[in-house]
Design an enzyme around this catalytic site. Structure first.
Site: not given
Length: 685
Positions: A585, A628
């Site tokens: 990420h 996310h």
């Protein structure tokens, strides 16, 4: 280290949590892809001389923009994509479980970036996979849909409010939440799935008419499912975590993230396929005469008008298909939009002469705009698993056995989706959390003086702004600092990862050559701030507590990783330094911050010093969210498309092509133009 460790890491791919398929004709392969794409894909020699908008990057955000901008038939849009279409790999992309068993990572469809050695993380080089294909990482990730909290989004807005309060409102919860919902159509789980998985949800927190399909895997509807142990592993997730002080999250994705959940995924329940930006946004738009997509074409630099006064104006983009291939140029009449992701967008800016002066001069690039924040403020989520043997049957066991059940589309839709989020108080206790928060807050100036990988005063001020936001607007609230993720895709094993959500460590990426075909230097400076290691250490302890907590522990055998020899705080920290990996990420290399704080884009996504260049991708998020990245990036792209159209006096939604009509309606419309070919086979395209 267990042999199946790479598969467990894939479970965290959320840059890489971004995907699913809507039931458009391309998703179900009702149409010939050659016919469907004949108009949209063009070769270099068939390009028009100019387009209103040139979008660099056909990943998650770039394809949302392409679809939304071309809804207005007065615009012309070109997408330059360095990768291929992915059409030849449709089965591997569309099958949800393919993210674990037939991943496209470490293939030519992955950029295969690597970091430099990380001194505070065992001098290891970390893999940084990114999708090099239409849809980008949304075509290869693990499909988690987890949005940030209201507190985090409002903290983002506050970073820009003093510079442009009106524009900053687009990034506050009241306006950003609807943008995230706009992208999706939600289908609740079946009653059986909800019962076995102990799933709670609220339809009110989701969209009802967006291109992306949001639902739950179909595995639970298979007869005989109850003979497996998933009811203990997935169904036991929520009650065991509640016993550990993390109650079930009643309305996931509605602005509060603290607690446990079995969350939805980017998945199409009509045919159990991945939903991702190519299938959901691009494919329905490819027949538009005002949209063109060029594949296997690497943008090499932005072309600027000579003799510009004030902000430089981009006139086009240069690109090439290979290092030795001819350079070609396409003109941009209105804007150039960078959607190359956390690596590609800052790299192209620097190759074009926009970035830190010292970096550009060392790489042999003429400096056009000295913008020191380009490539700075890089942050990432780190993760590490605790692994036990399983006394029950896992998804990995079923897949490995290769039974008829394992070949069903319902089984192949099973992906990991049980998660939980813990804040500082749950991790350290009330008194410990207060002491830890104070320790971090008091260390701001010392950290800024030692840990910023830049001498730029602006970048240092940006580091302070991000650090202060985390220390004083996140650490002392109900916002999570840790995510726990259950993974069941390795034969004979159950694992739960502890993932750092708000790192204080910031790094950078930069070019050291003028060649666009050379990967940039990536240095995230993992664990450079000691608080990150401390939080992850406590996260491992929290995960280990699940072994003592029914009903989840009923199927757990012996701990195999890190194992019984890793016991003390010192042991755990040493193990984390040697074993922690990325959750995939990375963000913030083109941070939305004031220019005085090392920002790269303003609240309208415009690059400072450039008159008509924007960045629209995950590189603009100024700090990590406890979520996310996919859901936020879809919302970003939806919001950006409206901003771009309005700022150029173009009405939105002139073409109604992206809401989800019924499949019968789609079939009727498309069969009047093309011959229908029905796909066959157990996997579902």
């Amino acid at each position: 280290m267990p042999s199946m460790w790479p598969l467990r890491l894939l479970a965290a791919l959320s840059v890489l949590s971004i995907n699913a398929l809507s039931y458009t004709p391309s998703d179900s392969h009702v149409l010939s892809r050659r016919q469907l794409h004949a108009r949209g894909y063009v070769t270099e020699d068939a390009l028009a001389g100019s387009y209103d908008f040139v979008i660099v990057g056909g990943g998650l955000a770039g394809l949302v923009l392409a679809a939304r901008l071309t809804e207005n038939l007065k615009t012309t849009v070109l997408v330059l994509e360095a990768g291929d279409s992915g059409d030849a790999l449709a089965d591997r992309i569309n099958t949800p479980s393919g993210a674990y068993y037939e991943s496209l990572l470490y293939t030519p469809n992955d950029w295969q970036y690597k970091t430099v050695d990380q001194p505070q993380a065992g001098n290891r080089r970390f893999d940084w996979p990114r999708g090099k294909i239409l849809g980008g990482s949304s075509a290869v990730n693990a499909m988690y849909l987890v949005r940030p909290s209201e507190i985090e989004v409002n903290a983002w807005e506050s970073l820009m409010a003093n510079e442009d309060a009106e524009a900053a409102k687009k990034w506050g919860w009241d306006e950003f939440y609807p943008a995230m919902k706009k992208t999706e159509t939600f289908t609740p789980p079946s009653d059986e799935v909800a019962q076995i998985g102990n799933i709670t949800w609220s339809a009110a927190t989701h969209g009802t008419s967006g291109p992306m399909q949001v639902s739950y895997p179909g595995m639970c509807v298979i007869s005989g499912f109850r003979d497996l142990d998933f009811d203990a592993e997935v169904g036991g997730w929520a009650p065991s975590l509640e016993a550990l002080g993390l109650p079930p999250l009643k309305e996931p994705n509605g602005g509060v993230t603290l607690g446990s959940l079995v969350g939805p995924s980017w998945i199409n329940p009509s045919n159990w396929t991945r939903s991702y930006s190519k299938a959901a946004y691009l494919d329905p738009a490819l027949s538009r005469s005002n949209l063109a997509v060029v594949l296997n074409s690497m943008a090499t630099r932005i072309i600027f008008a000579d003799g510009s006064s004030g902000d430089l104006r981009a006139t086009g983009v240069e690109f090439a298909s290979s290092p030795d291939g001819p350079r070609m140029t396409v003109n941009a009449k209105t804007e150039v939009i960078l959607s190359g992701g956390v690596v590609g967008s800052p790299q192209l800016l620097m190759l074009s002469g926009v970035g830190p002066k010292d970096v550009l001069e060392a790489a042999g690039v003429e400096v056009k705009v000295d913008l020191p924040g380009v490539g700075q403020h890089v942050q990432d989520h780190l993760t590490a698993p605790v692994v036990w043997t399983s006394t029950g049957e896992t998804a990995g066991d079923i897949q490995q056995a290769g039974s008829d059940f394992a070949k069903t589309k319902e089984f192949l839709s099973f992906i990991n989706s049980a998660t939980a989020f813990a804040n500082l108080t749950r991790v350290f206790g009330t008194e410990g959390a207060a002491a830890f928060q104070k320790f971090v807050a008091d260390g701001l100036e010392d950290s800024a003086s030692k840990l910023v990988p830049s001498q730029s005063p602006e970048v240092i001020e940006g580091y302070k702004a991000i650090y202060d936001t985390i220390a004083n607007k996140i650490f002392n609230t109900d916002v999570a600092v840790l995510e726990l993720l259950l993974a069941l895709n390795t034969p004979g094993e159950v694992s739960v990862q502890a993932a750092l959500q708000h790192p204080l460590s910031q790094g950078r990426l930069y070019i050291n050559t003028s060649s666009p075909f050379d990967a940039p230097i990536i240095d995230p400076q993992y664990f450079s701030h000691p608080a990150d290691l401390t939080i992850m250490r406590e996260g491992i302890k929290l995960v280990r507590a699940l072994k003592q907590t029914p009903p989840f522990n009923s199927s757990l055998g012996d701990e195999t990783f890190p194992g019984p020899t890793v016991v003390s705080d010192e042991d755990i920290e040493k193990w984390l330094i040697e074993q922690a990996s990325t959750q995939y990420h990375p963000i913030s290399s083109c941070a939305m911050l004031p220019r005085s704080q090392g920002g790269v884009v303003n609240a309208k996504l415009q690059v400072y010093g450039l008159a008509n260049v924007r960045v629209v991708d995950s590189s603009i998020f100024p700090f990590e969210f406890a979520s996310h990245v996919g859901a936020s990036t879809y919302g970003l792209a939806e919001q950006a498309s409206s901003i771009i159209l309005i700022s150029n006096n173009l009405p939105t939604n002139a073409v109604k092509g992206l809401a989800v009509p019924s499949f019968s309606t789609l079939a009727l419309v498309w069969t009047s133009f093309f011959a229908v070919s029905v796909a066959a086979g157990p996997f579902i395209t």
